[in-house]
Design an enzyme around this catalytic site. Structure first.
Site, PDB file in Angstrom:
ATOM      1  CG  ASP A   1      63.616  49.315  45.171  1.00 30.17           C
ATOM      2  OD1 ASP A   1      62.837  48.416  44.626  1.00 30.17           O
ATOM      3  OD2 ASP A   1      63.895  49.012  46.265  1.00 30.17           O
TER       4      ASP A   1
ATOM      5  CE  LYS B   1      52.676  44.475  32.313  1.00 27.17           C
ATOM      6  NZ  LYS B   1      53.129  44.731  30.841  1.00 27.17           N
TER       7      LYS B   1
END
Ligand code: NAD
Length: 428
Positions: free
Chosen positions: A283, A267
């Site tokens: 994206d 993360k």
């Protein structure tokens, strides 16, 4: 606009909503949700995107979401200095990259890519002889090349197009499936639309050749033929000595062994990566999906980075992950902020963008692990976090900095304490 009275019937069934203008939609939403005029005014500020462009990008538009862009300094990628725009709502992300890059500025990051190849999948089911069907499809390679390249002459003109074919027989809960992979060089485009068109064009042919029924025809976000890699060496004396170095290596060992830790470790990497992906109009979900799928490729979710001690005792960090980003297509070309960010980066190929992004992911991770292995993540985080908490407590203007400073000095960043600090300041 005046405060619109709440709708008597709060129904989400709003006929023709998509045909209305952004302002008309916003009026309906304001009535539904009892928005204040201030909230409506904030939403209807479309910034540099403008209502027309925003309305063309997605459906049912009522506003835009502003996220700050910060610039990561000190970054050198393959011998070239680069300023990196990062779009993120999270404090400390930009500072982490600046700090990591400062500590290895002389050597910088070295990077590479495995290629620009995307994979499109065509799913054939109810195939009576799946293994023979696989061979029949493989025999059509040149026909398939012509069909794919015929879909996108522009891409072919830019040096891209069909490159390879793979056919797998997959055992599934629903029986064997014949899965065809079209491997396509999409050059400076991310390539989703490009390869999806090819897969859809090929589908009736695959159905005929396999004797089965074709369902799905879409790219795979596990773009493992479009890997970006970065490597950096942090000199042991630059990073605070052997204890810090060994703490970082141990943190990597922890993430490598434990999915609970690896999820947080990765993360942090994506804090850096997604921020550049977003700033350049690419994206973020495609990149996130690819990264996490790649992190699980052994069957066990693990770290996207590795840390070792090199022969001279320095810290050697590396990262490898799929990075299907583009300079053409999607929002990259049409969003004015994305265009400005690409200009700041000075990139002229999707490959260079992917290489910089990989370096940013590694830098981000180095800083996070160094903080975790030494002072802990909260200390560095607190100054900016305290400002957010001060704003949440109602501080404005100069009060924000003053309240934040009080919170940090008192060593406790909490909204209740921010409120009392704000009251103290206002009373004084
Ligand atoms: P696109 O179709 O808008 O543009 C790509 C096209 O630009 C190419 O096909 C080619 O014809 C042309 N082109 C011009 N110059 C080129 C050059 N130098 N290199 C390569 N092509 C050039 O965009 P795309 O990249 O095919 O698709 C990206 C978009 O698809 C993103 O917005 C993404 O969000 C979306 N998308 C993603 C998924 C997914 O990730 N699962 C699925 C569907 C759509």
């Amino acid at each position: 606009m005046d405060h619109v009275a709440p709708l008597a019937n709060r129904s989400s069934r709003i006929g023709g909503f998509h045909k209305k203008s952004p302002q008309e939609r916003l009026d309906l939403v304001a009535a539904f949700a009892d928005l204040t005029p201030e909230a409506v005014a904030k939403l209807s500020d479309f910034g540099n995107l403008g209502a027309d462009l925003a309305d063309r990008m997605i459906e049912n538009v009522v506003g835009t979401m502003n996220v700050p862009i910060g610039i990561a300094t000190n970054v050198k990628v393959d011998g070239e200095d680069v300023l990196v725009p990062m779009a993120t709502e999270e404090s400390s992300v930009v500072a982490a990259v600046c700090n990591a890059a400062r500590q290895n500025y002389e050597a910088g990051f070295t990077t590479s890519v495995s290629g620009n190849l995307m994979i499109a999948q065509v799913q054939a089911v109810e195939v009576r002889d799946p293994h023979a069907a696989r061979i029949r499809i493989l025999e059509r390679r040149e026909e398939i090349r012509a069909l794919c390249d015929g879909c996108d002459p522009v891409l072919v003109r830019f040096g891209g197009g069909f490159r390879d074919l793979e056919v797998r027989v997959l055992d599934t809960l629903g029986g064997p499936m014949v899965i065809t992979h079209l491997i396509v060089d999409t050059r400076d485009a991310m390539g989703a639309n490009a390869v999806n068109t090819m897969a859809e064009t090929l589908a009736p042919h695959i159905a005929a050749w396999s004797g089965g029924r074709v369902y799905l025809r879409i790219l795979s976000n596990l773009a493992d033929r479009r890997l970006a890699r970065a490597h950096a060496t942090w000199r042991v004396e630059e990073i605070g000595g052997e204890g810090v170095r060994d703490g970082i290596v141990s943190a990597y060992h922890f993430a490598e062994a434990d999915p609970y830790r690896a999820a947080t470790h990765n993360k942090g990497i994506m804090n850096g990566i997604s921020a550049v992906v977003l700033a350049t109009g690419n994206d973020t979900r495609a990149i996130e999906a690819g990264a996490h799928a790649y992190a699980s490729r052994s069957g066990r979710y693990t770290s996207l980075t590795r840390y070792e001690v090199d022969a001279d005792g320095h810290l050697s960090g590396s990262i490898e992950l799929p990075l299907a980003v583009g300079l053409i297509g999607g929002a990259t070309k049409i969003h004015p902020t994305a265009q400005a960010c690409l200009k700041i980066l000075g990139v002229t190929s999707a490959e260079r963008l992917a290489r910089i992004i990989a370096a940013v992911g590694l830098a981000q991770n180095f800083s996070a692990l160094k903080a975790l292995a030494t002072t802990g993540i909260q200390k560095g985080h607190m100054a900016l976090h305290a400002q957010n908490i001060a704003m949440m407590a109602g501080a404005v203007g100069e009060e924000i900095e003053r309240v934040a400073r009080i919170l940090v000095e008192r060593g406790s960043v909490r909204t209740d304490l921010a409120q009392s600090a704000l009251e103290e300041i206002r009373r004084a």
